[in-house]
Write a protein that holds these residues in place. Sequence first.
Motif, mmCIF file in Angstrom:
data_model
loop_
_atom_site.group_PDB
_atom_site.id
_atom_site.type_symbol
_atom_site.label_atom_id
_atom_site.label_comp_id
_atom_site.label_asym_id
_atom_site.label_seq_id
_atom_site.Cartn_x
_atom_site.Cartn_y
_atom_site.Cartn_z
ATOM 1 N N GLN A 4 0.849 -1.190 0.000
ATOM 2 C CA GLN A 4 0.000 0.000 0.000
ATOM 3 C C GLN A 4 0.884 1.238 0.000
ATOM 4 N N ARG A 5 0.502 2.149 -0.851
ATOM 5 C CA ARG A 5 1.261 3.392 -0.935
ATOM 6 C C ARG A 5 0.522 4.486 -0.175
ATOM 7 N N GLU A 6 1.268 5.438 0.317
ATOM 8 C CA GLU A 6 0.684 6.576 1.007
ATOM 9 C C GLU A 6 -0.027 7.456 -0.027
ATOM 10 N N VAL A 7 -1.182 7.978 0.359
ATOM 11 C CA VAL A 7 -2.002 8.769 -0.551
ATOM 12 C C VAL A 7 -1.695 10.250 -0.388
ATOM 13 N N ILE A 16 2.541 17.141 -15.261
ATOM 14 C CA ILE A 16 3.321 15.923 -15.502
ATOM 15 C C ILE A 16 4.529 15.869 -14.583
ATOM 16 N N GLU A 17 5.191 17.015 -14.390
ATOM 17 C CA GLU A 17 6.374 17.049 -13.529
ATOM 18 C C GLU A 17 6.010 16.687 -12.090
ATOM 19 N N ARG A 18 4.900 17.264 -11.595
ATOM 20 C CA ARG A 18 4.467 16.994 -10.223
ATOM 21 C C ARG A 18 4.061 15.527 -10.079
ATOM 22 N N LYS A 19 3.384 14.984 -11.091
ATOM 23 C CA LYS A 19 2.975 13.583 -11.054
ATOM 24 C C LYS A 19 4.193 12.659 -11.003
ATOM 25 N N ARG A 20 5.185 12.944 -11.838
ATOM 26 C CA ARG A 20 6.413 12.136 -11.839
ATOM 27 C C ARG A 20 7.115 12.194 -10.487
ATOM 28 N N GLU A 21 7.165 13.393 -9.919
ATOM 29 C CA GLU A 21 7.824 13.589 -8.630
ATOM 30 C C GLU A 21 7.132 12.769 -7.530
ATOM 31 N N LEU A 22 5.796 12.827 -7.473
ATOM 32 C CA LEU A 22 5.051 12.110 -6.439
ATOM 33 C C LEU A 22 5.125 10.597 -6.631
ATOM 34 N N LEU A 23 5.008 10.136 -7.882
ATOM 35 C CA LEU A 23 5.089 8.696 -8.138
ATOM 36 C C LEU A 23 6.485 8.153 -7.824
ATOM 37 N N ALA A 24 7.516 8.963 -8.132
ATOM 38 C CA ALA A 24 8.884 8.534 -7.831
ATOM 39 C C ALA A 24 9.110 8.441 -6.320
ATOM 40 N N SER A 25 8.392 9.254 -5.563
ATOM 41 C CA SER A 25 8.503 9.219 -4.101
ATOM 42 C C SER A 25 7.653 8.110 -3.493
ATOM 43 N N GLY A 26 6.867 7.417 -4.330
ATOM 44 C CA GLY A 26 6.081 6.288 -3.848
ATOM 45 C C GLY A 26 4.669 6.628 -3.413
ATOM 46 N N TYR A 27 4.189 7.790 -3.777
ATOM 47 C CA TYR A 27 2.848 8.197 -3.383
ATOM 48 C C TYR A 27 1.798 7.780 -4.419
ATOM 49 N N LYS A 28 0.572 7.607 -3.953
ATOM 50 C CA LYS A 28 -0.581 7.401 -4.820
ATOM 51 C C LYS A 28 -1.304 8.749 -4.883
ATOM 52 N N ILE A 29 -1.647 9.207 -6.076
ATOM 53 C CA ILE A 29 -2.225 10.536 -6.255
ATOM 54 C C ILE A 29 -3.740 10.421 -6.393
ATOM 55 N N LEU A 30 -4.458 11.198 -5.572
ATOM 56 C CA LEU A 30 -5.909 11.311 -5.673
ATOM 57 C C LEU A 30 -6.286 12.790 -5.746
#
Length: 141
Positions: A4-7, A16-30
């Motif tokens: 489970q990833r932190e939300v 796109i840059e923010r999405k890449r940054e958050l996904l690389a840090s292991g977060y799930k984006i909602l």
Amino acid sequence: MTKQREVVYEPHPVTIERKRELLASGYKILDARFDPARQEETAEDGESSKHRGSKPADGDHLSSARARYLKVFGKRPFNGWDLETLNAKFAEATQEETATNGLTRRQISADLEAMQVEFDVNDGIEDLAALRDLAREERNK
């Protein structure tokens, strides 16, 4: 077993840059509108979550016009009518209003216009009738 990833709640659209940054840090984006903390804040403000963002900009005016229609006509308006249609119904109904002297609003307005008397169409029918009577007296002197 899946990890489970932190939300993280971000306002959409996410760059796109923010999405890449958050996904690389292991977060799930909602989307931020699903943030439970935000929903609690709006509930405290008295705004229910089911009404947020679902109304058109004139939704408050439309609901008040519907309430006024119910009060004036004694029945609920057709649900498909927009604000413009409801206003037209009110205008039509007020044209057929009758003053104590037996004249309708339409007749009084036509008479005032014929005598070239300036008046506010939103005034009460009795006020317009009194203005008409005064203008007739002045004209007959």
